[in-house]
Design a protein around this motif. Structure first.
Motif: not given
Length: 85
Positions: A19-20, A25-34, A36-37
Motif C-alpha cells: 500500500e505504501a 501510511i500513518l501508524i498510530t499508537r494509543h491514538g497518536r501518530p507514531a 509513517y511508512i
C-alpha cells in the motif's frame, strides 16, 4: 493517507508495504501518530527537498553574528557601560 493502529500494522505489515507504494501510511499508537511508512520514491523526494532547503537557507547564526559585529563596529559596545556584573 491510510491510518492504522500499530497492532493492526503488525498483523498486516506485508500488505502495508504494498500500500505504501501508492500512498503514505500513518501508524498510530494509543491514538497518536507514531510512524509513517512511505515509498522509496517519496523518501527520495523528502530527502532532496530537505537537502535543497539546507543549501538555500542562510546560516542564521552566522548572519546574526555578522549583523551584531557590524553594529558593534559602528556604534561600539554598550554592554560594558550598562553591565551590572
Amino acid at each position: 493517507m491510510i491510518t492504522i493502529s500499530s497492532v493492526s500494522a503488525q498483523n498486516k505489515f506485508g500488505q502495508l508495504l504494498d500500500e505504501a507504494q501508492r500512498e503514505p501510511i500513518l501508524i498510530t499508537r494509543h491514538g497518536r501518530p507514531a510512524a509513517y511508512i512511505i515509498s522509496p520514491q517519496d523518501m527520495k523526494v523528502l530527502q532532496e527537498t530537505q537537502s535543497h532547503r539546507r543549501n538555500s537557507q542562510p546560516d542564521w547564526g552566522e548572519a546574526c553574528a555578522a549583523g551584531w559585529n557590524e553594529f558593534d563596529s559602528s556604534h561600539g559596545s554598550f554592554a560594558d557601560e550598562h553591565s551590572t556584573l
